[in-house]
Design an enzyme around this catalytic site. Structure first.
Site, mmCIF file in Angstrom:
data_model
loop_
_atom_site.group_PDB
_atom_site.id
_atom_site.type_symbol
_atom_site.label_atom_id
_atom_site.label_comp_id
_atom_site.label_asym_id
_atom_site.label_seq_id
_atom_site.Cartn_x
_atom_site.Cartn_y
_atom_site.Cartn_z
ATOM 1 C CG ASP A 24 83.818 -28.988 -67.184
ATOM 2 O OD1 ASP A 24 84.893 -29.531 -67.473
ATOM 3 O OD2 ASP A 24 83.219 -29.214 -66.117
ATOM 4 C CB ILE A 27 81.449 -23.080 -64.852
ATOM 5 C CG1 ILE A 27 80.398 -22.587 -65.862
ATOM 6 C CG2 ILE A 27 80.806 -23.233 -63.464
ATOM 7 C CD1 ILE A 27 79.136 -23.394 -65.874
ATOM 8 C CE1 TYR A 143 87.241 -36.789 -60.246
ATOM 9 C CE2 TYR A 143 85.069 -35.853 -60.657
ATOM 10 C CZ TYR A 143 86.361 -36.119 -61.073
ATOM 11 O OH TYR A 143 86.767 -35.711 -62.322
ATOM 12 N NE ARG A 145 86.885 -34.363 -56.036
ATOM 13 C CZ ARG A 145 86.935 -33.631 -57.160
ATOM 14 N NH1 ARG A 145 86.000 -32.729 -57.395
ATOM 15 N NH2 ARG A 145 87.900 -33.820 -58.038
ATOM 16 C CE LYS A 173 87.334 -36.513 -65.070
ATOM 17 N NZ LYS A 173 87.219 -35.198 -65.753
ATOM 18 N N GLY A 198 92.547 -36.209 -64.701
ATOM 19 C CA GLY A 198 93.954 -35.821 -64.735
ATOM 20 C C GLY A 198 94.394 -35.057 -63.498
ATOM 21 N N GLY A 225 91.730 -32.870 -68.263
ATOM 22 C CA GLY A 225 91.548 -31.486 -68.643
ATOM 23 C C GLY A 225 92.793 -30.634 -68.567
#
Length: 264
Positions: A24, A27, A143, A145, A173, A198, A225
């Site tokens: 994805d 974008i 995540y 962040r 994930k 990754g 990815g």
């Protein structure tokens, strides 16, 4: 668990293990290497052993003819690196749209600890409720962040994955902590299957060692990815990752069998 959710989770995994390749990034990053000729890349990684590919809704027509019967996930939010803040992920689609373009699951990105956490938390909670009405699984990309947030800290990541479970996700994930021992804390924080991101590309050995460490720490697989779709041989690196996830291979065996063992 709803029979529809169970059936669709089986379409994006193998024996409860996940090798998902998110693509994805068109974008986020634009038409980067591996995504210009999306069809060839999808064909290579699914022949190499990926369980599912993930894209935004608009390129679904380019994915289906080349995914070799593997699973398909539609991502439902996004941002760009040239925008004001890449942590500010905005909705890009709906459950109904994902179903119309043939999705087996949907995914959603949440930045836990960022100023955008409240809105993203609300959106993820609403998404899981709506998706589950249709028997559609949700992959939460959670995540750690935000300002002054350590994005690889085990406690931060444990909070992020537990939040995904609390909001109703089916798979989560997150980032890898960097070592199996600390990643165990992350996996112990939830009963959901945990898959790792990754991140930016490293060497083949670094990629496979990361996957091996995550699996040793209790991960259920990867959602990887750029390390795969930007590789010079996406099929080969997918085979190496698959060997670790699906056959419990060690790093040397995985690299050698994929023809990548000569890299330093």
């Amino acid at each position: 668990m709803d029979v529809g959710i169970t059936a669709r989770l089986e379409r994006i995994s193998t024996g409860g293990r996940y090798l998902v390749v998110p693509m994805d990034h068109g974008i986020t990053l634009g038409p980067v290497k591996g995504l210009v000729d999306l069809e060839t890349t999808v064909d290579a990684i699914t022949r190499g052993g990926a369980d599912a590919v993930l894209t935004q809704k608009g390129v679904a027509r380019r994915v289906h003819p080349k995914k070799n019967g593997k699973g398909y996930i539609v991502h439902l939010n996004g941002s760009t690196v040239i925008g004001p803040d890449s942590n500010d992920k905005r909705l890009t689609g709906s459950v109904e749209e994902a179903l119309r373009v043939g999705a087996d699951a949907v995914s959603f990105h949440m930045n836990v600890g960022s100023e955008f956490e409240p809105d993203q938390m609300t959106q993820l909670g609403e998404l899981t409720e709506k998706a589950h009405r249709f028997g559609l699984p949700v992959l939460a990309m959670n995540y750690a962040r935000g300002q002054d947030i350590d994005s690889q800290d085990a406690e931060n990541l444990a909070h992020a994955v537990r939040l995904a479970e609390e909001l109703g996700a089916d798979v989560v994930k997150t980032s890898y902590t960097g070592e199996a021992e600390t990643f165990e804390r992350v996996c112990e924080a939830t009963r959901l299957p945990v898959v790792i991101a990754g991140g930016s590309r490293g060497t083949d050995r670094q990629t496979i060692e990361m996957v091996r460490g995550a699996m040793d720490g209790g991960a259920a697989g990867v959602s990887m990815g750029r390390s795969i779709f930007q590789h010079d041989d996406p099929e080969a690196i997918t085979r190496a990752v698959s060997a670790v996830i699906h056959r419990d291979a060690d790093t040397e065996t995985a690299l050698h069998e994929a023809g990548l063992g000569l890299e330093a």
